[in-house]
Enzyme design. Structure first.
Site, PDB file in Angstrom:
ATOM      1  N   GLY A 115       0.775  -1.300   0.105  1.00 12.94           N
ATOM      2  CA  GLY A 115       0.095   0.196  -0.050  1.00 12.94           C
ATOM      3  C   GLY A 115       0.858   1.276   0.050  1.00 12.94           C
ATOM      4  N   LEU A 116       0.159   2.422  -0.141  1.00  8.71           N
ATOM      5  CA  LEU A 116       0.991   3.548  -0.081  1.00  8.71           C
ATOM      6  C   LEU A 116       1.691   4.010   1.286  1.00  8.71           C
ATOM      7  CD1 LEU A 116      -1.638   5.791  -1.993  1.00  8.71           C
ATOM      8  CD2 LEU A 116       0.359   4.683  -2.857  1.00  8.71           C
TER       9      LEU A 116
ATOM     10  N   ALA B  69       0.120   4.374   4.878  1.00 13.64           N
ATOM     11  CA  ALA B  69      -1.337   3.911   4.714  1.00 13.64           C
ATOM     12  C   ALA B  69      -1.591   2.866   6.424  1.00 13.64           C
ATOM     13  CB  ALA B  69      -1.523   2.963   3.859  1.00 13.64           C
ATOM     14  N   GLY B  70      -0.265   2.531   6.806  1.00  8.98           N
ATOM     15  CA  GLY B  70      -0.558   1.767   7.884  1.00  8.98           C
ATOM     16  C   GLY B  70       0.055   0.483   7.956  1.00  8.98           C
ATOM     17  N   LYS B  71       1.079   0.220   6.969  1.00  6.14           N
ATOM     18  CA  LYS B  71       1.520  -1.137   6.616  1.00  6.14           C
ATOM     19  C   LYS B  71       2.401  -1.605   7.790  1.00  6.14           C
ATOM     20  CE  LYS B  71       3.701   0.023   3.094  1.00  6.14           C
ATOM     21  NZ  LYS B  71       3.319   1.419   2.919  1.00  6.14           N
TER      22      LYS B  71
ATOM     23  N   SER C 110       5.813  -1.813  -2.529  1.00  6.44           N
ATOM     24  CA  SER C 110       5.660  -2.805  -3.623  1.00  6.44           C
ATOM     25  C   SER C 110       4.589  -2.504  -4.546  1.00  6.44           C
ATOM     26  CB  SER C 110       5.432  -4.232  -2.883  1.00  6.44           C
ATOM     27  OG  SER C 110       4.562  -4.178  -2.060  1.00  6.44           O
TER      28      SER C 110
END
Lengths: 186, 186
Positions: free
Chosen positions: B19-20, B23-25, B93
């Site tokens: 994710g961008l 975003a909270g990854k 990614s």
């Protein structure tokens, strides 16, 4: 099903085979990996040339690039060892300080110096690399046109011109027994 | 003492958070890692930015360099998972094909799309990166001046602007239960 993921109560081990091209690092690592796997240990083999493809494409053979490559192999080896894997690294890894630095971060380590005199390696020359290097067709070839710094105090020193593969393997197994890693001798 | 190195009868898992930026990854990966570790699972967190330091120094943000970086993370993640580790990768990614390729090699995988609308991310902007990217001070910034290809069929899609961290974590644990990875809910 918690049992599917046993927490390894004990950390693994990095067995680092260093030495000139053709000295027998990968052959020894492969033989040892087979024995350990058959005894039920989780084993991973990291071959310098193969890992270079995956982690260090584009790097050359300057001291800086070689060191970067070795640090990357070390990073992966130590991660695996932390999770209980016995990791067998075979890589020329010519610089003493870099090997020492990388192995200092391993949970446990065994530095194995795999050696045969240069004359013997030139005679063996399985891959034809020494002939090329001596003709000047390969630049920065370790032992010919690039330095190799042997370990001053390796955990094991195997002279592959004086001992059989079987004898080398036995010495490795004795060293591993001291780390409580035992296999039934065949 | 063979028991010191249990052979993992079951392979691990790669949980891939994509994710961008912002975003909270990593936040989600860290929270999940804690829960799994407390439940006794062997866990490794691979953060895109940190791994870049170790494995991909010198690589830039072209498609080719990003892909190389992702393949290296994937190589390490899959090695660990093969030895029973639950590996949590958080990495932007951005390219779908590369994620798919890397995850196809995992023994088991869970692709988690972590999403919030760009407006929300620009408003959050914890690291101040979006402001810089919008001012043109960072080139090739994913979502602003570089593409992001969302997964078409992720195993889990978490909207971090609509759900609490706790709710996201619960959804992750439900997904893991289907893979027989269970923890006692707190």
């Amino acid at each position: 099903m918690r049992t599917a993921f046993p927490t390894t109560s004990r950390s693994g081990l990095v067995i680092w085979f260093t030495g000139l091209s053709g000295a027998g690092k990968t052959t020894l690592a492969r033989a040892l990996a087979t024995v350990l796997q058959e005894a039920g240990y989780p084993v991973e083999q990291l071959d310098g040339d193969i890992v270079r493809e995956h982690l260090s494409k584009g790097l050359g053979f300057s001291r800086e690039d070689r060191d970067t490559n070795i640090r990357r192999i070390g990073f992966v080896a130590n991660l695996l060892a932390k999770h209980g894997v016995i990791v067998l690294v075979s890589a020329i890894s010519p610089y003493r300080a870099t090997r020492t630095e990388v192995l200092a971060a391993a949970p446990r380590k065994l530095e194995v110096f795999v050696e045969a005199p240069l004359e013997v390696l030139i005679q063996r020359d399985v891959k034809g690399l020494y002939a090329k290097a001596l003709r000047g067709e390969i630049a920065q070839f370790t032992g010919i046109s690039d330095p190799y710094e042997p370990p001053l105090n390796p955990d094991l020193h195997l002279r592959t011109d004086q001992m059989t593969l079987r004898a080398c393997l036995d010495q490795l197994l004795v060293a591993l027994e001291r780390l409580d890693i035992t296999v039934r001798r065949r």
